[in-house]
Design an enzyme around this catalytic site. Structure first.
Site, PDB file in Angstrom:
ATOM      1  CE  LYS A   1       2.408  -2.444  -4.275  1.00 30.15           C
ATOM      2  NZ  LYS A   1       2.211  -2.091  -2.829  1.00 30.15           N
TER       3      LYS A   1
ATOM      4  CD  GLN B   1       0.934  -8.984  -2.746  1.00 33.89           C
ATOM      5  OE1 GLN B   1       1.463  -9.485  -3.363  1.00 33.89           O
ATOM      6  NE2 GLN B   1      -0.359  -8.630  -2.816  1.00 33.89           N
TER       7      GLN B   1
ATOM      8  N   GLY C   1      -4.599  -4.345  -3.778  1.00 34.24           N
ATOM      9  CA  GLY C   1      -5.455  -3.232  -3.976  1.00 34.24           C
ATOM     10  C   GLY C   1      -4.989  -2.002  -4.552  1.00 34.24           C
ATOM     11  CG  HIS C   2      -2.123  -1.949  -7.085  1.00 36.58           C
ATOM     12  ND1 HIS C   2      -1.093  -2.296  -7.915  1.00 36.58           N
ATOM     13  CD2 HIS C   2      -1.837  -2.468  -5.821  1.00 36.58           C
ATOM     14  CE1 HIS C   2      -0.344  -3.355  -7.348  1.00 36.58           C
ATOM     15  NE2 HIS C   2      -0.623  -3.256  -5.918  1.00 36.58           N
TER      16      HIS C   2
ATOM     17  CG  ASP D   1      -1.884  -1.102   1.255  1.00 33.10           C
ATOM     18  OD1 ASP D   1      -2.174  -1.918   0.110  1.00 33.10           O
ATOM     19  OD2 ASP D   1      -2.366  -1.771   2.110  1.00 33.10           O
TER      20      ASP D   1
HETATM   21  P1  GDP Z   1      -0.549   0.245  -3.694  1.00 31.44           P
HETATM   22  O1  GDP Z   1      -1.190  -1.042  -3.043  1.00 31.44           O
HETATM   23  O2  GDP Z   1       0.856   0.190  -3.449  1.00 31.44           O
HETATM   24  O3  GDP Z   1      -1.039   0.552  -4.898  1.00 31.44           O
HETATM   25  O4  GDP Z   1      -1.356   1.638  -2.665  1.00 31.44           O
HETATM   26  P2  GDP Z   1      -2.794   1.591  -2.452  1.00 31.44           P
HETATM   27  O5  GDP Z   1      -3.425   2.271  -3.420  1.00 31.44           O
HETATM   28  O6  GDP Z   1      -3.256   0.352  -1.565  1.00 31.44           O
HETATM   29  O7  GDP Z   1      -2.730   2.534  -1.118  1.00 31.44           O
HETATM   30  C1  GDP Z   1      -2.008   3.867  -1.353  1.00 31.44           C
HETATM   31  C2  GDP Z   1      -3.286   5.071  -1.158  1.00 31.44           C
HETATM   32  O8  GDP Z   1      -2.607   6.417  -0.807  1.00 31.44           O
HETATM   33  C3  GDP Z   1      -4.321   5.343  -2.193  1.00 31.44           C
HETATM   34  O9  GDP Z   1      -5.447   5.526  -1.570  1.00 31.44           O
HETATM   35  C4  GDP Z   1      -3.749   6.304  -3.121  1.00 31.44           C
HETATM   36  O10 GDP Z   1      -4.734   6.806  -3.498  1.00 31.44           O
HETATM   37  C5  GDP Z   1      -2.948   7.191  -2.061  1.00 31.44           C
HETATM   38  N1  GDP Z   1      -1.915   7.815  -2.382  1.00 31.44           N
HETATM   39  C6  GDP Z   1      -1.021   7.584  -3.298  1.00 31.44           C
HETATM   40  N2  GDP Z   1       0.335   8.575  -3.228  1.00 31.44           N
HETATM   41  C7  GDP Z   1      -0.386   9.496  -2.355  1.00 31.44           C
HETATM   42  C8  GDP Z   1       0.191  10.807  -2.007  1.00 31.44           C
HETATM   43  O11 GDP Z   1       1.326  11.249  -2.484  1.00 31.44           O
HETATM   44  N3  GDP Z   1      -0.664  11.530  -1.254  1.00 31.44           N
HETATM   45  C9  GDP Z   1      -1.799  10.985  -0.719  1.00 31.44           C
HETATM   46  N4  GDP Z   1      -2.514  11.749   0.198  1.00 31.44           N
HETATM   47  N5  GDP Z   1      -2.266   9.896  -1.039  1.00 31.44           N
HETATM   48  C10 GDP Z   1      -1.798   9.067  -1.729  1.00 31.44           C
HETATM   49  P1  IMO Z   2      -0.891  -4.154  -2.294  1.00 37.58           P
HETATM   50  O1  IMO Z   2      -0.213  -4.612  -3.703  1.00 37.58           O
HETATM   51  C1  IMO Z   2      -1.132  -4.714   2.148  1.00 37.58           C
HETATM   52  C2  IMO Z   2      -1.078  -8.752   3.616  1.00 37.58           C
HETATM   53  C3  IMO Z   2      -2.268  -9.015   4.490  1.00 37.58           C
HETATM   54  C4  IMO Z   2      -1.675 -10.184   5.381  1.00 37.58           C
HETATM   55  C5  IMO Z   2      -0.512 -10.938   4.593  1.00 37.58           C
HETATM   56  C6  IMO Z   2      -0.967 -12.108   4.004  1.00 37.58           C
HETATM   57  O2  IMO Z   2      -2.043  -3.480  -2.106  1.00 37.58           O
HETATM   58  O3  IMO Z   2       0.324  -3.441  -1.625  1.00 37.58           O
HETATM   59  P2  IMO Z   2      -2.498 -12.931   2.009  1.00 37.58           P
HETATM   60  O4  IMO Z   2      -3.711 -12.673   1.482  1.00 37.58           O
HETATM   61  O5  IMO Z   2      -1.370 -12.319   0.976  1.00 37.58           O
HETATM   62  O6  IMO Z   2      -2.078 -14.337   2.269  1.00 37.58           O
HETATM   63  O7  IMO Z   2      -2.162 -11.800   3.282  1.00 37.58           O
HETATM   64  O8  IMO Z   2      -0.004  -9.862   3.519  1.00 37.58           O
HETATM   65  N1  IMO Z   2      -1.068  -7.935   2.177  1.00 37.58           N
HETATM   66  C7  IMO Z   2      -1.205  -6.791   1.901  1.00 37.58           C
HETATM   67  N2  IMO Z   2      -0.995  -5.695   2.786  1.00 37.58           N
HETATM   68  N3  IMO Z   2      -1.076  -4.399   0.655  1.00 37.58           N
HETATM   69  C8  IMO Z   2      -1.294  -5.626   0.073  1.00 37.58           C
HETATM   70  O9  IMO Z   2      -1.149  -5.494  -1.359  1.00 37.58           O
HETATM   71  C9  IMO Z   2      -1.325  -6.830   0.420  1.00 37.58           C
HETATM   72  N4  IMO Z   2      -1.334  -8.082   0.273  1.00 37.58           N
HETATM   73  C10 IMO Z   2      -1.517  -8.981   1.185  1.00 37.58           C
HETATM   74  O10 IMO Z   2      -3.026  -8.099   5.097  1.00 37.58           O
HETATM   75  O11 IMO Z   2      -1.037  -9.549   6.420  1.00 37.58           O
HETATM   76 MG    MG Z   3      -2.861  -1.664  -1.900  1.00 32.44          MG
END
Ligand code: GDP
Ligand code: IMO
Ligand code: MG
Length: 427
Positions: free
Chosen positions: A16, A223, A40-41, A13
């Site tokens: 990416k 991840q 979840g991107h 999270d």
């Molecule tokens: P990922 O799994 O690595 O793609 O990241 P996620 O989407 O799960 O979580 C990142 C969160 O941060 C999302 O809600 C993005 O919209 C948000 N985000 C990304 N970059 C920034 C930033 O520079 N500032 C803020 N406020 N939010 C950001």
């Molecule tokens: P993105 O791509 C954050 C965590 C789960 C749990 C552990 C194992 O959005 O960054 P799993 O279902 O993979 O066997 O769970 O890994 N986890 C993540 N945490 N971002 C993710 O993906 C994750 N994918 C798995 O919460 O702790």
């Molecule tokens: Mg994510």
């Protein structure tokens, strides 16, 4: 033939998806290479706000070939729903392709993920319960079914018959739950196969073509490094490798072809699920970061644990990935804090250490040693040039850069495409 791998440098999270969406405006191809719909991107761009789980974050550029690589485990239902939702919102998915070698998540994987978590009781890993662990287990055990396997119905039935017989023994005898019906699973997966068949390809050829045309290729990680089964906080990890090396394995390109490895770091740390996190803040500051940053799982809605930037973990992550540069996201979330801490070492059993221990028991005992910096207490959301950031924010970023050990290529100050500052070029 520039190839950039975009890698989660912490516990997932990090942002990416948003980084890939930004870079994909110039890309000929984007390939997801690991994980599954545990990812979840989140992307905020002119099409709207999206939470992608399987579809690569390059999908918004119609000229980008988007590949779900062999290293991904695919729940076909989730993929079909995701395609439908994108199409409903006007996003063309005709440039999406699925590797015929990608493994499938089956109904018994979903059941077993939940049952195994429950059996762990107080030691549950906090998995996403999407069947990820059981699906990768079956891949290694050579019990998997691959996307290409959906295209030959007769062979699929035969293979499913023996696997379901075996899984039903585990479901009924070990867990005491109802067995699965071969006919039902087979019928359902034949339907999925029909729907997905136009997308299923030998995708390594497509990547090779993009490379030979000298196009930009992005490898999209899922991840984060600290969830990697080798380098993360095992067993509190995921089940497929999330580091740069997997970019080659999970997409089907050779290591000689990667030109840059971009590590995506939040300007602080967050983690969802169980396992050690040395800089976790269980106080008002942690809550403030969570609320201000809306730090709740993109898909599950679970609250994320928040804490200060951990430079010991960050340097480790840079080392095992070979980062050529970093993207620092969410700097804006720290805008309101009067002072900031960075963990520069750990105290472990009376000794100061500067490495990330392999053992989770040791990590649980690690006490962070902090360095404190002044906060800038000004909004950075509208800044678009590094030298226009408040001096204290620049100092913070420069210190992170120094501690991570590679240049910051990007600094992000908001979720929208435009809210990114190029500090130094990636290539
Ligand atoms: P990922 O799994 O690595 O793609 O990241 P996620 O989407 O799960 O979580 C990142 C969160 O941060 C999302 O809600 C993005 O919209 C948000 N985000 C990304 N970059 C920034 C930033 O520079 N500032 C803020 N406020 N939010 C950001
Ligand atoms: P993105 O791509 C954050 C965590 C789960 C749990 C552990 C194992 O959005 O960054 P799993 O279902 O993979 O066997 O769970 O890994 N986890 C993540 N945490 N971002 C993710 O993906 C994750 N994918 C798995 O919460 O702790
Ligand atoms: Mg994510």
């Amino acid at each position: 033939m520039p190839v950039i791998a975009v890698i989660g440098a912490q516990w997932g999270d990090e942002g990416k998806g948003r980084v890939v969406d930004l870079l994909a405006q110039q890309a000929g191809a984007v390939a997801r290479f690991s994980g599954g719909d545990n990812a979840g991107h989140t992307i905020v761009n002119p099409f709207g706000k999206f939470a992608l789980q399987l579809v690569p974050s390059g999908i918004f550029n119609p000229r980008t070939v988007c590949i779900i690589g062999n290293g991904v485990v695919i729940n076909p239902k989730v993929l079909i729903d995701e395609i439908d939702k994108l199409e409903e919102r006007g996003v063309d998915t005709s440039h999406l392709f699925v590797s015929d070698r990608a493994q499938l998540i089956m109904p018994y994987h979903l059941l077993l993920d939940g049952l195994e978590e429950e059996a762990r009781g107080g030691k549950a890993l906090g998995t996403t319960r999407k069947g990820i662990g059981p699906a990768f287990t079956d891949k290694a055990a050579r019990l998997g079914i691959r996307a290409g396997g959906l295209l030959d119905r007769e062979a699929l039935r035969e293979r499913l018959r023996s696997i379901i017989d075996y899984k039903n023994v585990i479901l009924t005898k070990v867990y005491g739950v109802k067995p699965l019906s071969l006919d039902e699973v087979y019928g359902q997966y034949c339907q999925y196969g029909e729907r997905l068949s136009p997308y299923i390809r030998e995708t390594t050829i497509m990547l090779d073509e993009a490379l030979n045309k000298n196009e930009l290729v992005l490898l999209e990680g899922a991840q984060g490094t600290l969830l990697d089964p080798d380098f993360g906080t095992y067993p509190y990890s995921t089940s497929s490798s999330s580091i740069a090396g997997q970019g080659c394995l999970g997409a089907g390109i050779g290591p000689t072809r990667i030109n840059a490895v971009l590590g995506v770091y939040k300007a602080y740390c967050s983690r969802v699920g169980a396992g050690p996190m040395p800089t976790e803040l269980k106080d008002k500051t942690g809550e403030l970061i969570r609320e201000r940053g809306h730090e709740y799982g993109t898909v599950s809605g679970r609250p994320r644990r928040c804490g200060w930037f951990d430079a010991v973990a960050a340097r480790f992550s840079s080392r095992v990935n070979g980062f050529t540069g970093a993207a620092i996201t969410r700097l804006d979330i720290l805008d309101i804090l009067p002072s900031l801490k960075i963990c520069v070492a750990y105290e472990l059993d009376g000794k100061t250490i500067d490495y990330f221990p392999a053992s989770v028991a040791a990590l649980e005992r690690c006490q962070p040693v902090y360095e404190e910096l002044e906060g800038w207490e000004t909004s950075t959301a509208d800044v678009r040039q590094f030298n226009k950031l408040p001096a204290k924010a620049r100092k913070y970023v420069n210190r992170l850069e120094e501690l991570i050990g590679c240049p910051a290529n990007l600094v992000c100050v908001g979720p929208e495409r435009g809210q990114a500052i190029e500090k130094t070029p990636i290539l």
